[in-house]
Design an enzyme around this catalytic site. Structure first.
Site, mmCIF file in Angstrom:
data_model
loop_
_atom_site.group_PDB
_atom_site.id
_atom_site.type_symbol
_atom_site.label_atom_id
_atom_site.label_comp_id
_atom_site.label_asym_id
_atom_site.label_seq_id
_atom_site.Cartn_x
_atom_site.Cartn_y
_atom_site.Cartn_z
ATOM 1 N N GLY A 12 0.682 -0.878 -0.204
ATOM 2 C CA GLY A 12 0.353 -0.169 -0.133
ATOM 3 C C GLY A 12 1.138 1.142 0.562
ATOM 4 O O GLY A 12 0.198 2.322 0.894
ATOM 5 N N GLY A 16 0.866 8.241 0.660
ATOM 6 C CA GLY A 16 0.678 7.900 2.545
ATOM 7 C C GLY A 16 2.024 7.759 2.993
ATOM 8 O O GLY A 16 2.868 8.181 2.949
ATOM 9 N N ILE A 17 2.089 6.763 3.801
ATOM 10 C CA ILE A 17 2.638 7.087 5.261
ATOM 11 C C ILE A 17 3.402 6.143 4.376
ATOM 12 O O ILE A 17 4.939 5.490 4.315
ATOM 13 C CB ILE A 17 2.304 6.212 6.604
ATOM 14 C CG1 ILE A 17 1.334 7.318 7.349
ATOM 15 C CG2 ILE A 17 3.296 5.202 7.003
ATOM 16 C CD1 ILE A 17 0.571 6.544 8.399
ATOM 17 N N GLY A 18 3.105 5.213 3.558
ATOM 18 C CA GLY A 18 3.220 3.688 2.666
ATOM 19 C C GLY A 18 4.603 4.483 1.750
ATOM 20 O O GLY A 18 5.892 4.421 1.496
ATOM 21 N N SER A 143 -3.013 0.194 14.524
ATOM 22 C CA SER A 143 -3.398 1.143 14.839
ATOM 23 C C SER A 143 -2.972 1.961 16.095
ATOM 24 O O SER A 143 -3.906 0.658 16.860
ATOM 25 C CB SER A 143 -4.502 1.696 14.771
ATOM 26 O OG SER A 143 -4.978 2.830 15.310
ATOM 27 N N TYR A 158 -13.030 -0.800 11.783
ATOM 28 C CA TYR A 158 -11.131 -0.792 11.485
ATOM 29 C C TYR A 158 -11.159 -1.058 12.680
ATOM 30 O O TYR A 158 -9.621 -1.812 12.384
ATOM 31 C CB TYR A 158 -11.576 1.370 11.340
ATOM 32 C CG TYR A 158 -9.289 1.199 10.934
ATOM 33 C CD1 TYR A 158 -8.811 1.271 9.335
ATOM 34 C CD2 TYR A 158 -9.349 1.841 12.762
ATOM 35 C CE1 TYR A 158 -7.933 1.649 9.591
ATOM 36 C CE2 TYR A 158 -7.599 2.375 12.212
ATOM 37 C CZ TYR A 158 -7.227 1.926 10.985
ATOM 38 O OH TYR A 158 -5.533 2.534 11.073
HETATM 39 N N1 LIG Z 1 -3.139 8.181 9.523
HETATM 40 C C1 LIG Z 1 -2.589 8.043 10.068
HETATM 41 O O1 LIG Z 1 -3.366 8.957 11.224
HETATM 42 C C2 LIG Z 1 -3.068 6.900 10.788
HETATM 43 C C3 LIG Z 1 -2.818 5.736 12.397
HETATM 44 C C4 LIG Z 1 -2.891 5.271 12.207
HETATM 45 C C5 LIG Z 1 -2.045 3.931 11.665
HETATM 46 N N2 LIG Z 1 -2.761 4.129 10.587
HETATM 47 C C6 LIG Z 1 -1.949 3.151 9.057
HETATM 48 O O2 LIG Z 1 -1.276 3.537 8.537
HETATM 49 C C7 LIG Z 1 -1.368 3.491 7.747
HETATM 50 C C8 LIG Z 1 -0.898 3.819 6.399
HETATM 51 O O3 LIG Z 1 -2.323 4.659 6.379
HETATM 52 P P1 LIG Z 1 -2.260 5.800 5.394
HETATM 53 O O4 LIG Z 1 -2.487 6.844 6.758
HETATM 54 O O5 LIG Z 1 -1.173 6.276 4.292
HETATM 55 O O6 LIG Z 1 -3.757 5.668 4.455
HETATM 56 P P2 LIG Z 1 -3.910 6.026 3.111
HETATM 57 O O7 LIG Z 1 -2.797 7.473 2.526
HETATM 58 O O8 LIG Z 1 -5.452 5.422 2.831
HETATM 59 O O9 LIG Z 1 -3.095 5.350 2.385
HETATM 60 C C9 LIG Z 1 -3.648 3.383 2.622
HETATM 61 C C10 LIG Z 1 -2.533 3.168 1.160
HETATM 62 O O10 LIG Z 1 -3.600 1.308 1.206
HETATM 63 C C11 LIG Z 1 -3.426 1.271 -0.203
HETATM 64 N N3 LIG Z 1 -3.951 0.627 -0.293
HETATM 65 C C12 LIG Z 1 -5.142 -0.133 0.463
HETATM 66 N N4 LIG Z 1 -5.889 -0.976 -0.078
HETATM 67 C C13 LIG Z 1 -5.098 -1.607 -0.257
HETATM 68 C C14 LIG Z 1 -5.174 -3.350 -0.656
HETATM 69 N N5 LIG Z 1 -6.314 -4.428 -0.801
HETATM 70 N N6 LIG Z 1 -4.547 -3.664 -2.023
HETATM 71 C C15 LIG Z 1 -3.000 -2.617 -1.677
HETATM 72 N N7 LIG Z 1 -2.954 -1.407 -1.407
HETATM 73 C C16 LIG Z 1 -4.233 -1.040 -0.453
HETATM 74 C C17 LIG Z 1 -4.064 3.076 -0.464
HETATM 75 O O11 LIG Z 1 -4.180 2.470 -2.183
HETATM 76 P P3 LIG Z 1 -5.046 3.712 -2.860
HETATM 77 O O12 LIG Z 1 -3.788 3.951 -3.113
HETATM 78 O O13 LIG Z 1 -4.615 2.132 -4.426
HETATM 79 O O14 LIG Z 1 -6.480 2.957 -2.318
HETATM 80 C C18 LIG Z 1 -3.204 3.281 -0.089
HETATM 81 O O15 LIG Z 1 -1.747 3.127 -0.975
HETATM 82 C C19 LIG Z 1 -2.731 1.995 7.446
HETATM 83 O O16 LIG Z 1 -2.238 0.565 8.254
HETATM 84 C C20 LIG Z 1 -3.117 2.654 8.394
HETATM 85 O O17 LIG Z 1 -4.489 1.746 9.569
HETATM 86 C C21 LIG Z 1 -2.562 5.833 10.255
#
Ligand SMILES: NC(=O)c1ccc[n+]([C@@H]2O[C@H](COP(=O)([O-])OP(=O)(O)OC[C@H]3O[C@@H](n4cnc5c(N)ncnc54)[C@H](OP(=O)(O)O)[C@@H]3O)[C@@H](O)[C@H]2O)c1
Length: 235
Positions: A12, A16-18, A143, A158
């Protein structure tokens, strides 16, 4: 602690974070495989990093799709001799943030499939490569909302799926410790991304660092932990 270049897969990672994890790891000189479920979005992310002078490889991988996981594992086995780190980062949120009393079956199911099942099946599929890369690590991006000790209402799919990911982390840690693979869950904190929204206090650079520090600062012997920036989160 790992100072030598590692081969690292991030799921992913097109935004974002990835994506930021890939950027920071590539800057450290690691061999980074940026994976995404969309070839177009993934390749655009690889191009963005190339524009900053950073080389990463791309892998097509939808973590909610068993066939995609198997295909990606097959592809990686052809490309690599070993994998040192798997970062299970891909995740989705519910479409409904309110009470569990109104959570839909689709939200509950979709969150479980992507946030829990995907990381477990991918870890299984990549086991031969992770064993070849040992001492290796699996980092499950969790999380605070997955903490059973602090479970509140809201974001049911979630929260439940991240709690289940934490449970899977513990089972994998037990199963893989004898094979030289550490498994930990880590929260990036509340981060300004599409998921975290612009109201979040942490910039994406900090959120990514909170995950990467499990590679750069945490000894390999540490396994079966649930960590955040300041230490342990109660399971
Ligand atoms: N942001 C926060 O405050 C926060 C807090 C706690 C934990 N987290 C965790 O941190 C991680 C990254 O979060 P983020 O904030 O960067 O979220 P984000 O901006 O929504 O990015 C999520 C990423 O995951 C990808 N993804 C979703 N479903 C997928 C699938 N089936 N196969 C492959 N890729 C997939 C999305 O791809 P698409 O672009 O194709 O949708 C996107 O690249 C997650 O595990 C999240 O739960 C985040």
């Amino acid at each position: 602690m790992s100072k030598s270049p590692q081969t690292i897969l991030v799921t992913g990672a097109n935004k974002g974070i990835g994506l930021e994890i890939c950027r920071q790891l590539a800057r450290f000189g690691h061999h980074v495989i940026l994976s995404a479920r969309s070839a177009q979005r993934g390749e655009a992310a690889v191009k963005e990093l190339a524009g900053d002078g950073l080389k990463v490889d791309f892998l097509l991988l939808d973590t909610s799709d068993e066939t995609s996981i198997q295909n990606a594992a097959r592809e990686l086995k052809q490309r690599l001799k070993a994998l040192n780190v798997l970062i299970n980062n891909a995740a989705i949120l519910d479409t409904w943030q309110g009470t569990i009393l109104k959570a839909t079956a689709a939200d509950l199911r979709d969150c479980f499939v992507t946030n829990t099942l995907g990381p477990v099946l991918l870890t299984q599929a990549l086991l031969p490569l992770l064993e070849a890369g040992k001492p290796s690590r699996v980092i499950n991006v969790s999380s605070q909302l997955g903490s059973m000790a602090n479970m509140g209402d809201g974001w049911a799919g979630y929260g439940i799926s991240k709690a289940a990911l934490n449970a899977a982390t513990r089972k994998l840690a037990e199963a893989l410790q004898p094979r030289g693979i550490s498994v930990n869950a880590a929260s990036p904190g509340w981060v300004r991304t599409e998921m975290g929204t612009e109201n979040a206090p942490l910039p994406v650079e900090k959120g990514a660092h909170n995950i990467i520090r499990l590679i750069t600062e945490v000894p390999h012997s540490l396994t079966n932990h649930y960590l955040e920036e300041h230490g342990e989160i109660p399971w």
